[in-house]
Write an enzyme that holds these catalytic residues in place. Structure first.
Site, PDB file in Angstrom:
ATOM      1  CD  GLU A  34      -7.261  -3.404  20.844  1.00  0.00           C
ATOM      2  OE1 GLU A  34      -6.465  -4.031  20.247  1.00  0.00           O
ATOM      3  OE2 GLU A  34      -8.163  -3.118  20.411  1.00  0.00           O
ATOM      4  N   GLY A 122      -1.289   5.503  11.866  1.00  0.00           N
ATOM      5  CA  GLY A 122      -1.523   5.962  12.892  1.00  0.00           C
ATOM      6  C   GLY A 122      -3.149   5.647  13.664  1.00  0.00           C
ATOM      7  CG  LEU A 125      -7.656   1.393  10.669  1.00  0.00           C
ATOM      8  CD1 LEU A 125      -8.053   1.876   9.596  1.00  0.00           C
ATOM      9  CD2 LEU A 125      -8.711   0.389  11.644  1.00  0.00           C
ATOM     10  CB  SER A 126      -2.800  -3.688  12.027  1.00  0.00           C
ATOM     11  OG  SER A 126      -2.915  -3.883  13.254  1.00  0.00           O
ATOM     12  CB  SER A 128       3.284  -2.028  11.212  1.00  0.00           C
ATOM     13  OG  SER A 128       2.381  -2.351  12.024  1.00  0.00           O
ATOM     14  CD  GLU A 160       5.225  -3.962  13.958  1.00  0.00           C
ATOM     15  OE1 GLU A 160       5.023  -3.103  14.522  1.00  0.00           O
ATOM     16  OE2 GLU A 160       4.894  -4.423  12.982  1.00  0.00           O
ATOM     17  CG  ASP A 172      -1.934  -5.720  15.065  1.00  0.00           C
ATOM     18  OD1 ASP A 172      -3.076  -6.120  15.677  1.00  0.00           O
ATOM     19  OD2 ASP A 172      -1.245  -4.924  15.484  1.00  0.00           O
TER      20      ASP A 172
END
Length: 395
Positions: A34, A122, A125-126, A128, A160, A172
């Site tokens: 991460e 939110g 889990l991506s 976007s 993004e 992502d």
């Protein structure tokens, strides 16, 4: 009620004539690694059975429109000069993709597009990346281009960065586009070299615990962490000219220059170099079929994210602490950018019920929030589909 591909298709036919192309683009989980992606490190994501679906067809009247099922809004698009807009915010994820098609000289015919999905907003889990990748993929197919998937990934990431304003790494978008059913991806975020590894969970399953919180300033804090890492690189480069990112830095190098890595910069750099090493070790754990060792590293990652990188929050720390109480949970950690969203848990299948029956009331009592939980399965990446979305197992 879960939204399916058929629902998206039906909405398209309600609004527009013609038989559209239907594309699904999944969300993703990240098992370990991460905040390493924008530091040229390694990550281990996988695409999941939660996705955004696009129904898109050429326009019959020369106008271009995008309809969002979630927001029940239609936006008219200027294909000649796509620019970011102040409202509605959701359309910027798509406009940035269009901007890249225009700037790179890829023709885009006027179109009608309807999209919607079942990725919780939110939750980390991506959603976007799913939107950006699905739209880029759909435009590529609809306009008969042959753009390489890696180039589509970069187009989605550019959107993004420049139209949404989040300087995300590549993970992502890569996971959403390149996922493979029942496999994780070990991705080198510097070279974009990758390999698939079978995820053999056997008696275990992946359970996401959605904290249902998203604390404010998530995006700005994300950019702050990235800047802190860049400050560390600039300082260390004075002593080690070959250093171009934290990928090039060892833990000993960070420790040796602790006094110069002021404020939070030391903690941020220490976590990242430890995590980059941890992902590579975790990959070997999977190859050795050692889920126990892998799970232990998930707990270690959470500790680093909470204490050194400071992207956790009380709700997420509580969920991980509760998970540690169960022998049937091999590992748990915050997943995604942090400050809310989900924890990812490796749970023994026959203990999922007892795990959730304990965690749910404890969380509700502590925070007054109803915990939402999902079992997720690993699926293929962005693709053309004619099938309805499979329903996720809502526990």
């Amino acid at each position: 009620m879960e939204l399916t591909a058929q629902d998206v298709l039906n909405k398209f036919k309600e609004l527009y004539p013609g038989e559209p192309l239907v594309v699904r683009s999944p969300g993703r989980i990240n098992l370990i690694g991460e905040h390493t992606d924008y530091n040229d490190g390694f990550v281990m994501p996988a695409a999941i059975d939660r996705e955004t679906v696009f129904a898109i067809a050429e326009s019959v009247d020369g106008r271009s429109e995008i309809y969002s099922i979630k927001y029940n809004q239609t936006f008219s698009v200027d294909l000649r000069d796509p620019k970011p807009v102040s409202a509605p915010a959701w359309v910027n994820y798509l406009l940035g993709v269009l901007r890249q098609f225009v700037d790179k000289g890829y023709s885009v015919q006027p179109f009608r597009c309807v999209f919607g999905g079942n990725i919780p907003m939110g939750a980390g889990l991506s959603s976007s990346a799913s939107v950006e990748c699905g739209f880029a993929f759909a435009l590529n197919v609809l306009n008969h281009h042959a753009i390489d998937k890696k180039d589509l990934i970069k187009i989605a990431q550019w959107s993004e960065h420049h139209f949404v304003g989040v300087k995300c790494g590549i993970m992502d978008q890569f996971a959403s586009m390149m996922g493979s059913e029942n496999h994780v991806i070990l991705l080198d975020c510097r070279s974009l070299e990758y390999r698939y590894s079978p995820l053999e969970l056997k008696d275990f399953t992946i359970v996401l615990c959605d904290s249902k919180v998203k604390h404010s300033l998530v995006d700005s804090e994300y950019n702050t962490r990235r800047n802190e890492c860049e400050q560390g690189v600039a300082i260390l480069k004075k002593y080690y000219p070959a250093v171009n990112s934290l990928r090039d830095v060892s833990e000993n190098m960070v420790l040796e220059h602790k006094d110069e890595l002021k404020g939070k910069v030391f903690d941020r750099c220490l976590y990242i170099v430890q995590e980059i090493a941890r992902v590579q070790q975790a990959s070997r754990d999977l190859e050795n079929h050692d889920l126990q060792a892998f799970g232990k590293k998930m707990f270690e990652t959470h500790e680093g994210l909470s204490k050194l990188y400071e992207v956790s929050c009380p709700e997420l720390d509580f969920l991980v602490d509760e998970a540690k109480k169960f022998s049937g949970v091999l590992g748990a950690r915050v997943m995604g950018g942090g400050f809310g969203g989900c924890t990812i848990n490796l749970v023994k299948k026959d203990e999922v019920g007892s795990f959730l029956s304990a965690v749910r009331p404890a969380y509700a009592e502590k925070f007054g929030i109803a915990l939402e939980t999902y079992i997720v399965n690993i699926k293929d990446g962005t693709s053309v589909t004619s099938k309805s979305i499979e329903k996720i197992n809502l526990l």
